[in-house]
Design an enzyme around this catalytic site. Structure first.
Site, short mmCIF file in Angstrom:
data_model
loop_
_atom_site.label_atom_id
_atom_site.label_comp_id
_atom_site.label_asym_id
_atom_site.label_seq_id
_atom_site.Cartn_x
_atom_site.Cartn_y
_atom_site.Cartn_z
N LYS A 183 -19.93 7.80 -4.61
CA LYS A 183 -21.18 8.47 -4.99
C LYS A 183 -21.11 9.98 -4.76
O LYS A 183 -21.64 10.75 -5.55
CB LYS A 183 -22.36 7.90 -4.19
N LYS B 230 -29.01 -0.67 -13.84
CA LYS B 230 -30.22 0.05 -14.27
C LYS B 230 -29.88 1.45 -14.74
O LYS B 230 -30.68 2.09 -15.40
CB LYS B 230 -31.25 0.09 -13.14
N LYS C 148 -20.61 -3.91 -14.48
CA LYS C 148 -21.78 -4.62 -13.97
C LYS C 148 -23.02 -4.25 -14.77
O LYS C 148 -23.17 -3.11 -15.18
CB LYS C 148 -22.03 -4.19 -12.50
#
Ligand code: TRP
Length: 342
Positions: A120, A206, A203
């Site tokens: 991240k 969202k 995956k």
């Protein structure tokens, strides 16, 4: 169960970030499994981790909306706020209070090794928030504030639970106590990992810019059916056995979704649908998905119409949670030598 955990009553804790929409991947991979835990009559605590969400920027109005939507999703999916404790993380101050103590137990080197931090923060670690770096210590606090023994999570969170065990063990060792349990991760299987409908190697997420890549729990029947009919596949019919799907990620994903919605194993699913053309399989899967998901979406919409009721449920959850966390935090403060107000 190991000796370490057996001293502690089984208690399940898990959390989901309230950022963006709740989608089929969250439902099959997490929420539906949480309902199974609850129905096994174990003590269960489920948490909307709003404090984790703000480790990266969140628009305040969106965060509030997502938190209530996630609560509605939990309830509509079968989490009973009487049998489980359902909370917003920021309602229960002991999470953040314990996190501070655990920040002082965890080592910089441990945190720097976290895969999620490396991914991240990437090359921009200097610009990342301090909260993003400390994220796993807050997660450890979520779990340890309840002396939780079992944490159902996805494979990507396994390392954070191992870190939680390391932090618990170091706390116990440094202070010469046997206070925190060594929590067990309960990892979801590949069959419940839902992949993107546009790319079977990624995956369902969202953050995927393509809405067609995911089924949102608030999608109506039309949208659900359309997304499944348009899901990417290959030209061949389904094989007879699950082994035949090993290099066909998109087909395998649809079969896994079918099996999970039907609550059968992938092998059982193949016995039913093996050999079918997608022109036959997809409409059947679309019907099944609409049948299972549309009522949840409708119930979410109904709950979202009455935010005051959701807020009341969360307030009650926080009260029950604090009955567990306040004495545990108090004992931690005593162990570390904080003078307690009288
Ligand atoms: N980090 C988890 C995730 O992104 C969410 C989470 C926060 C969590 N605290 C937790 C999961 C405690 C389990 C237990 O999926």
């Amino acid at each position: 169960m190991s000796d370490q955990t057996s001293r502690f009553a089984p208690r399940v804790f898990s959390g989901i970030q309230p950022s963006g929409n709740l989608h089929l991947g969250n439902y099959l991979g997490a929420v539906k499994r949480f309902v199974d835990w609850q129905d096994r009559d174990v003590e269960t605590i489920f948490c909307m981790v709003d404090q984790h969400a703000i480790t990266v920027w969140q628009d305040p109005a969106d965060l509030a909306r997502s938190t209530r939507e996630l609560a509605a999703g939990f309830i509509a999916s079968g989490i009973d706020p009487e049998r489980s404790i359902l909370i917003a993380q920021s309602h229960v101050p002991e999470h953040a209070q314990l996190a501070w103590v655990l920040n002082c137990v965890a080592r910089m080197g441990w945190m720097r090794r976290m895969t999620q931090w490396k991914e991240k923060a990437g090359k921009h670690a200097e610009e990342a928030s301090l909260g993003l770096f400390a994220y796993p210590a807050l997660m450890a606090a979520d779990v340890l504030a309840y002396h939780a023994t079992h944490v159902p999570v996805g494979e990507d969170q396994k390392q954070h639970i191992e870190l939680t065990r390391d932090i618990a063990a170091k706390f116990n060792h440094d202070y010469g106590v046997d206070f925190f349990p060594e929590t067990e991760p309960v990892i979801e299987g590949a069959a419940t990992r839902v992949m993107s409908l546009r790319d079977g190697s990624r995956k369902m997420s969202k953050s995927d810019p393509s809405d067609a890549s995911r089924i949102n729990m608030t999608d109506d029947a039309d949208a659900i059916a359309k997304k499944i009919r348009r899901a990417r596949t290959d030209p061949d019919p389904l094989p007879e056995t699950i082994e035949g799907l090993s290099d066909r990620a998109e087909a395998r994903n649809l079969v896994n979704i079918y099996a999970a919605l039907r609550e059968i194993t992938a092998d059982e699913a193949m016995a039913e649908v093996g050999g079918q053309q997608f022109s036959q399989f997809k409409p059947m899967l679309a019907d099944l998905a609409v049948d299972r998901l549309a009522p949840i979406g409708a119930e979410m919409a109904r709950l979202m119409d009455d935010p005051a009721q959701i807020d009341a449920i969360l307030a009650r959850g926080a009260e029950r949670a604090r009955a567990i966390t306040a004495p545990i935090l108090d004992e931690v403060y005593r162990i570390v030598g904080f003078v307690r107000p009288r």
